[in-house]
Write a protein that holds these residues in place. Structure first.
Motif, PDB file in Angstrom:
ATOM      1  N   TYR A  54      -3.596   7.865  -0.664  1.00  0.00           N
ATOM      2  CA  TYR A  54      -5.173   7.407  -0.743  1.00  0.00           C
ATOM      3  C   TYR A  54      -5.838   8.685  -0.619  1.00  0.00           C
TER       4      TYR A  54
ATOM      5  N   ASN B 235      -8.616  -0.744   3.809  1.00  0.00           N
ATOM      6  CA  ASN B 235      -9.631  -1.622   2.824  1.00  0.00           C
ATOM      7  C   ASN B 235     -11.013  -1.580   4.430  1.00  0.00           C
TER       8      ASN B 235
ATOM      9  N   TRP C  16       1.174  -1.130   0.109  1.00  0.00           N
ATOM     10  CA  TRP C  16      -0.203  -0.166  -0.432  1.00  0.00           C
ATOM     11  C   TRP C  16       1.321   1.225   0.050  1.00  0.00           C
TER      12      TRP C  16
END
Ligand code: HMG
Ligand code: MG
Length: 285
Positions: A240, A112, A53
């Protein structure tokens, strides 16, 4: 006596995590050592997140092993789950930070998990951290605006901040992840949060996308907050959070606070040196 404000330096973590060029471990260590020499007492040096990530943080253990620990400075590491906590404990972080979002869109994109799932996931992490005797810090992201969901209800922030305190955090950092907060939205958010978490246990974490971070810090100071996160050189962003730019620059906060008569204990010249080095590490810097 002059009012003291604590700065929590997030440059080595929040500042560097978004960089696409892999920054050499030795440079990350050198940056943290320069920050340690500037009078900062709290530095988030790395994050033990999934390297799939956030590839830039894959060398977290080596960074933590390489830095020179200065007495009086606490070194923090960000941890999303038990695996991350194990890494942070093995690396002898003085404190670990767990993080949640006040909006569902960013929660999904960043870790997530839904907001509720994230709290369930973090409970055993918090418990294990406290059992291991390390300090536990919490972050709530998207405290006024979310890049996916738009304006965020202040009640969401209060609920998530309270949940983090119940897990044993000594402090909750309120993150304007995309730098869209202004004086009004910051005030409205604090109206909801302050009745459940006292100002002494809150920190402000303002990104500076729209140049409003110092104004938001002023609003927070008025409401009693005395701890602020900042990144040297104004580095940063979150991979993100589309559109998120850098954290407010530590140098700018130190100058601003000094002008307002607050004491930080940070040497501006030493910090400027760290800032120049930090900027030289990032693309276009
Ligand atoms: P996932 O893909 O849902 O879960 O990620 P997973 O358990 O399937 O993990 C994926 C892979 O990563 C697996 O590897 C795991 O083993 C591994 P594979 O089996 O595929 O080979 N893995 C790990 N590796 C090393 N260390 C770990 C770890 N955990 C799993 N700790 C997960 C879920 C939470 C792990 C992932 O979404 C993640 O790491 N997210 C972190 C994202 C991030 O770091 N964002 C930036 C920090 S937050 C921020 O910047 C905001 C803040 O500044 C405040 C503000 O501004 O608002 C704090
Ligand atoms: Mg941030």
């Amino acid at each position: 006596m002059a009012d003291h404000v604590t700065l929590f330096e997030v440059g080595p973590r929040d500042g560097l995590q978004n960089e696409s060029r892999m920054i050499p471990t030795a440079d990350k260590i050198a940056l943290t050592d320069m920050l340690s020499a500037s009078g900062l007492t709290r530095i988030e040096a790395a994050s033990f997140v999934s390297p799939k990530w956030v590839p830039q943080m894959a060398d977290a253990a080596d960074v933590m092993a390489g830095i020179k620990r200065r007495e009086g400075v606490r070194y923090a590491a960000l941890t999303p789950n038990l695996r991350g906590l194990e890494g942070a404990l093995a690396a002898e972080a003085d404190e670990v930070a767990i993080f949640v979002s006040a909006s569902e869109g960013f929660s999904k994109a960043n870790i997530n998990a839904t907001m509720a799932q994230s709290l369930d996931r973090l409970k055993p992490v918090a418990q294990a951290a406290l059992e291991a005797g390390v300090l536990l810090r919490g972050y709530v992201s998207c405290v006024t605006d979310c890049p996916f969901d738009g304006p965020v209800p202040p009640e969401n922030v209060a609920r998530m901040a309270e949940a983090l305190m119940e897990m044993g955090c000594y402090e909750v950092s309120l993150g304007d992840t995309i730098g869209h907060a202004n004086a009004d939205s910051t005030n409205r958010m604090l109206d909801a949060v302050l009745p459940v978490v006292p100002a002494a246990q809150l920190a402000g974490h303002f990104h500076d996308t729209k140049g409003t971070a110092l104004e938001n810090i002023d609003v927070s100071l008025e409401r009693g907050l005395r701890t602020f996160d900042a990144a040297v050189g104004g580095l940063g962003g979150c991979p993100y959070a589309p559109g998120a730019s850098g954290n407010v620059a530590t140098e700018a906060v130190v100058d601003h606070l000094a002008q307002r008569g607050f004491v930080t204990g940070i040497d501006p010249a030493a910090l400027a040196k760290a800032g120049a080095f930090a900027r030289s590490l990032v693309s276009g810097g």
